[in-house]
Design a protein around this motif. Structure first.
Motif, PDB file in Angstrom:
ATOM      1  N   LEU A  32      18.582-106.532   1.526  1.00  0.00           N
ATOM      2  CA  LEU A  32      19.086-107.210   1.860  1.00  0.00           C
ATOM      3  C   LEU A  32      19.746-106.894   3.269  1.00  0.00           C
TER       4      LEU A  32
ATOM      5  N   LYS B 207      18.178-108.370   5.942  1.00  0.00           N
ATOM      6  CA  LYS B 207      17.800-110.275   7.271  1.00  0.00           C
ATOM      7  C   LYS B 207      16.712-109.930   8.477  1.00  0.00           C
TER       8      LYS B 207
ATOM      9  N   ARG C  85      14.392-121.738  10.034  1.00  0.00           N
ATOM     10  CA  ARG C  85      14.805-120.871   8.958  1.00  0.00           C
ATOM     11  C   ARG C  85      13.899-120.753   7.512  1.00  0.00           C
TER      12      ARG C  85
ATOM     13  N   PHE D   7      17.996-117.917   3.566  1.00  0.00           N
ATOM     14  CA  PHE D   7      19.069-117.847   3.535  1.00  0.00           C
ATOM     15  C   PHE D   7      19.730-116.193   2.334  1.00  0.00           C
ATOM     16  N   PHE D   8      21.389-116.489   2.834  1.00  0.00           N
ATOM     17  CA  PHE D   8      21.895-115.717   1.858  1.00  0.00           C
ATOM     18  C   PHE D   8      22.568-116.951   1.271  1.00  0.00           C
ATOM     19  N   LYS D   9      22.872-115.713  -0.277  1.00  0.00           N
ATOM     20  CA  LYS D   9      23.814-116.828  -1.073  1.00  0.00           C
ATOM     21  C   LYS D   9      24.465-115.950  -1.694  1.00  0.00           C
ATOM     22  N   GLY D  10      25.758-116.441  -1.689  1.00  0.00           N
ATOM     23  CA  GLY D  10      27.403-115.481  -1.613  1.00  0.00           C
ATOM     24  C   GLY D  10      27.489-114.871  -0.777  1.00  0.00           C
TER      25      GLY D  10
ATOM     26  N   LEU E  55      26.120-110.690  -2.977  1.00  0.00           N
ATOM     27  CA  LEU E  55      24.900-111.977  -2.324  1.00  0.00           C
ATOM     28  C   LEU E  55      23.651-111.540  -2.951  1.00  0.00           C
TER      29      LEU E  55
ATOM     30  N   GLU F  82      17.979-116.463  -0.513  1.00  0.00           N
ATOM     31  CA  GLU F  82      17.012-117.875  -1.184  1.00  0.00           C
ATOM     32  C   GLU F  82      16.198-117.848  -0.679  1.00  0.00           C
TER      33      GLU F  82
ATOM     34  N   VAL G 294      13.560-120.991   1.274  1.00  0.00           N
ATOM     35  CA  VAL G 294      13.430-122.995   1.165  1.00  0.00           C
ATOM     36  C   VAL G 294      12.310-122.761  -0.129  1.00  0.00           C
TER      37      VAL G 294
END
Lengths: 581, 245
Positions: free
Chosen positions: B150, B152, B165, B168-171, B176, B179, B181
């Motif tokens: 994580l 980034k 981008r 992306f982050f989720k939660g 955390l 995710e 695309v």
């Protein structure tokens, strides 16, 4: 559905910075945010679904699956806990016929926990369809649920118990009185006056307000913003709730003065989702002020002085109270703290110079401008001038709002609030200090015991370790997860606290907590991670005997892999080999 | 040109240009500050892993977020800081599920290299054995969440050809996760995929159709310690490698 999504996108101009509002609108209609709306939004806003979820999944008030038409959030703060949270939860579970964190069989009700909702003076409390209800009992819950089944919602009844009316914020004040000075003072003189008063930010960090304004005024960029931080998330505080219900004009006046001082024409109030019920009230006050020419264009007929205020509703996140995280959230993103520098006064909202102050700071500034810096400095101490609003809760005879002068000792404080048989005082909420009566001569001030307003009193009949565990759990849940020490460290600390409470900890574990806490607080990125170890560390200092008494195991459960012991055979082989060769 | 100023790192005087990044200034002057999420020449740093924490004026600061100021006195190597860094790397090892011997990135992995560098043997914390998934939906990328730290880098430092981008982050907090695309990942060209895989400091993002392209022993950190290697913008590889997966 398609038409609905189109219409809300139109309302917000397909503006990505208004994502929170868009999600709120969807949730209000469907009582959750269905996947299908995300597909439609994605198309409309030209954002991918993961990008929408980036924001959506950060805030715990947004639901992604059906969560009941009426959602009940039970306040799970330590104060609620000592006043019978568990009993309240089981009453709700029984009445609604569903478990905590679930939806009832009819799909009508959802039951969830949430951190402090700003009702600690009336604990145990819950938010029912956004409406706060305090002093819950089994009988009251029965009545509430029966009413809900008949589609009758509880009434909004906020009982603000003011216990001590202080000299600054409670001084008689007519609406707009401080704004009369706008004719007499130049923007620079306003800043000077605030600087001279020595007022420091009331949110907790205690940065000089005057300096902040001065820095902002010195920026080259002319488009500037004023942001009011009404996201009081620190468990145990409710003083901003008081100001916003009883005296919001005082806060708005402060914002208007700030706008004049730095030449901003747009202001924003970031209102925490728990205070959603205040939004209508605040909006009507803003509208009224606009009619009185105290807001809008050419305020008080001063040429070129335009200022508008918009209310932005949050969606449930403690870390958003941190000013840069708040900016991120205002721009419709996850509330992760930004890297500083640049500071908000240089690059804040939409990367423009921005002043962010607490609700109470703005209210105090109105009084400073009205009565002068000299008057203000008469109160408090030389390094912490003025007064402070305290939200007092827990085991005392008179919980509620107090306006006290800085410099008040803990001894005086306890007498004032009618606390007897006191064990500990949690000064400044979970991120503050837990102190014992041995320290009752310490004083509330920025150099000794700073506080953002939360003051929780715990009597000797309470289990302090349970309270501390609640705080540690709170930090674990509210960590944004962006930096490693806070994200992973809080879990480790929580595990240790669990071990102590279940008599599985040994002496060595206490030392481990100390060592690891130092690492976590030293290396974390923002205030949350830096202060998340405070409850454990300060309570261990104040009450070593309580921790010692609960350390029962001979050997710690926390036994890391003993590398030397386990590699004996290998070492022997190596040695043998070396000998032979 | 800005006037040079003097700073000291661990007592060593260094002349540097104001506003330059401390990690890079230190490196140019032969002082190694361990980093993990930091990526040179990529604009704003991420400041997520905190491994580069140093001491300045009695405060702990992440060096990657620091800029040169006149008269700075920094401590980089002290027993306390070494232990702090080691603890952070250990936290990463217990948070994810890292099995170096079976990892495609072994030898090229910055986390692994740091583990060696900081002489980590066994983490002081409990393993969490988090239940994470392996995502294979994308045609181009295999996403091994067990190894994700994580940091980034992919979410904030990677953009596709249209500047979008892709991650992306989720939660939040301990829930955390990253995710991707998938549709956008599938549109990436070979070069971009290589860049992405290189950008990931661990073995979380892997190129599909490529397993082990260089044998152990010939990898980035195999013979050179992480402190002496340079991480730069990866240039697309000219060699054609035969896929093993």
């Amino acid at each position: 559905m398609k038409r609905f999504i189109e219409s809300i996108c139109k309302t917000f101009n397909c503006d990505k910075t208004r994502l929170l509002d868009i999600f709120w609108a969807i949730q209000e209609k469907y009582s959750y945010v269905p996947q299908k709306t995300l597909d439609l939004l994605s198309h409309k806003l030209k954002l991918s679904i993961p990008e929408l979820k980036d924001t959506l999944t950060f805030y715990h008030f947004f639901h992604q699956k059906p969560s009941g038409k009426i959602i009940i959030y039970v306040d799970s703060s330590a104060i609620s806990e000592i006043f019978g949270l568990n009993k309240i939860i089981s009453s709700f579970e029984q009445e609604l016929n569903c478990k905590m964190g679930e939806v009832d069989p009819t799909g009508q009700f959802g039951l969830f926990k949430t951190p402090c909702i700003g009702m600690s003076d009336q604990a145990p409390a819950a938010l029912i369809h956004g409406i706060p209800v305090g002093k819950l009992t089994t009988a009251k819950i029965k009545k509430i649920v029966a009413d809900l089944r008949k589609n009758i919602l509880p009434k909004v009844q906020i009982k603000n118990k003011v216990q001590l009316r202080g000299p600054v914020l409670f001084e008689k004040h007519n609406v707009g009185e401080s704004l009369d000075l706008l004719y007499a003072l130049t923007p620079d003189q306003i800043i000077q006056e605030v600087e001279d008063s020595g007022i420091r930010g009331r949110g907790g960090a205690g940065f000089s307000t005057g300096k902040k304004w001065r820095f902002c005024a010195e920026q080259k960029e002319k488009q500037r913003y004023i942001v009011c931080n009404a996201d009081e998330g620190e468990p145990g505080t409710f003083k901003d709730r008081y100001l916003l219900t009883k005296n919001p004009t005082l806060v708005f006046e402060g914002m208007i003065l700030a706008a004049r001082a730095i030449g901003a024409n747009q202001g924003l109030i970031y209102l925490r989702a728990e205070y959603k019920y205040l939004k209508g009230h605040l909006q009507s006050i803003l509208d009224q002020m606009q009619l009185q020419n105290l807001l809008g264009n050419q305020i008080l007929d001063i040429p070129n002085f335009d200022f508008h205020i918009r209310i932005q509703l949050g969606a449930g996140s403690y870390v958003v109270g941190e000013e840069t995280a708040l900016l991120e959230s205002l721009e419709g993103r996850r509330g992760e703290p930004r890297m500083r520098p640049p500071f908000p006064v240089e690059q804040g909202y939409l990367s423009k110079p921005t002043i962010i102050n607490n609700v109470e700071t703005f209210a105090s500034v109105s009084k400073i401008i009205k009565n002068g810096a000299h008057w203000y400095k008469k109160f408090g101490t030389s390094s912490s001038p003025g007064t402070k609003l305290l939200s007092v809760s827990g085991d005392c005879a008179h919980p509620g709002i107090y306006e006290v002068e800085w410099g008040l000792s803990i001894r005086q404080f306890l007498k004032l609030v009618g606390a007897t048989n006191t064990l500990a005082v949690q000064v400044g909420g979970p991120s503050g200090q837990c102190i014992s009566l041995k320290e009752k001569n310490r004083r509330l001030s920025f150099d000794d015991l700073p506080t953002g307003g939360s003051m929780m009193v715990f009597s000797k009949k309470r289990n302090l370790l349970n309270i501390i565990k609640n705080f540690v759990q709170f930090f674990q849940d509210e960590s944004c997860g962006c930096c490693l020490p806070c994200r992973a460290g809080n879990i480790v600390l929580n595990e240790q606290m669990h071990a102590i409470l279940s008599s599985e900890a040994a002496e060595v574990d206490l030392q481990r907590i100390q060592n690891w806490s130092k690492i976590i607080s030293a290396s974390s990125r923002c205030g949350l991670g830096q202060s998340c170890t405070n409850p454990m560390i300060s309570s261990m200092q104040a009450f070593p005997e309580i921790y010692k008494k609960n350390v029962k195991a001979h050997e710690s459960l926390y036994r890391p892999f003993d590398v030397e012991n386990k590699t004996v055979a290998y070492e022997q082989v190596v040695q043998l080999h070396e000998k032979e060769s | 040109m800005k006037k040079k100023v003097n700073i000291t790192i661990d007592g060593k005087s260094i002349s540097a240009t104001p506003d330059d990044n401390i990690v890079e200034v230190a490196k140019a002057n032969g002082v190694y500050i361990p980093t993990l999420c930091f990526y040179p020449d990529m604009g704003k740093c991420l400041g997520t892993c905190r491994v580069c924490t140093v001491k300045w004026k009695r405060h702990h600061v992440a060096a990657c977020t620091l800029k040169v100021e006149e008269g700075m006195e920094l401590t980089v190597q002290s027993d306390e800081l070494k232990d702090l860094r080691k603890a952070l790397v250990e936290l990463l090892f217990v948070e994810g599920n890292h099995f170096c011997p079976g990892c495609e990135k072994s030898g090229d992995c910055k986390l692994q290299a740091l583990g060696y560098e900081l002489q980590m043997t066994v983490p002081r914390f409990h393993y969490r054995f988090n239940n994470r998934i392996i995502e294979y939906n994308s045609k181009k990328i295999l996403f091994e969440h067990n190894r994700c730290i994580l940091c980034k880098r992919c979410t904030h430092k990677f953009k596709d050809s249209k500047g979008r981008r892709v991650f992306f982050f989720k939660g939040k907090g301990c829930h955390l996760e990253v995710e991707m695309v998938t549709e956008l990942v599938d549109q990436l060209n070979e070069e971009q995929v290589d860049h992405l895989v290189e950008l990931c400091p661990v073995g979380a993002l892997l190129k599909k159709g490529k397993g082990f392209d260089r044998p152990y022993g010939e990898r980035k950190y195999d013979k050179t310690p992480v402190g002496q290697t340079t991480e730069t913008h990866p240039k697309p590889s000219t060699k054609k490698h035969k896929g093993l997966l």
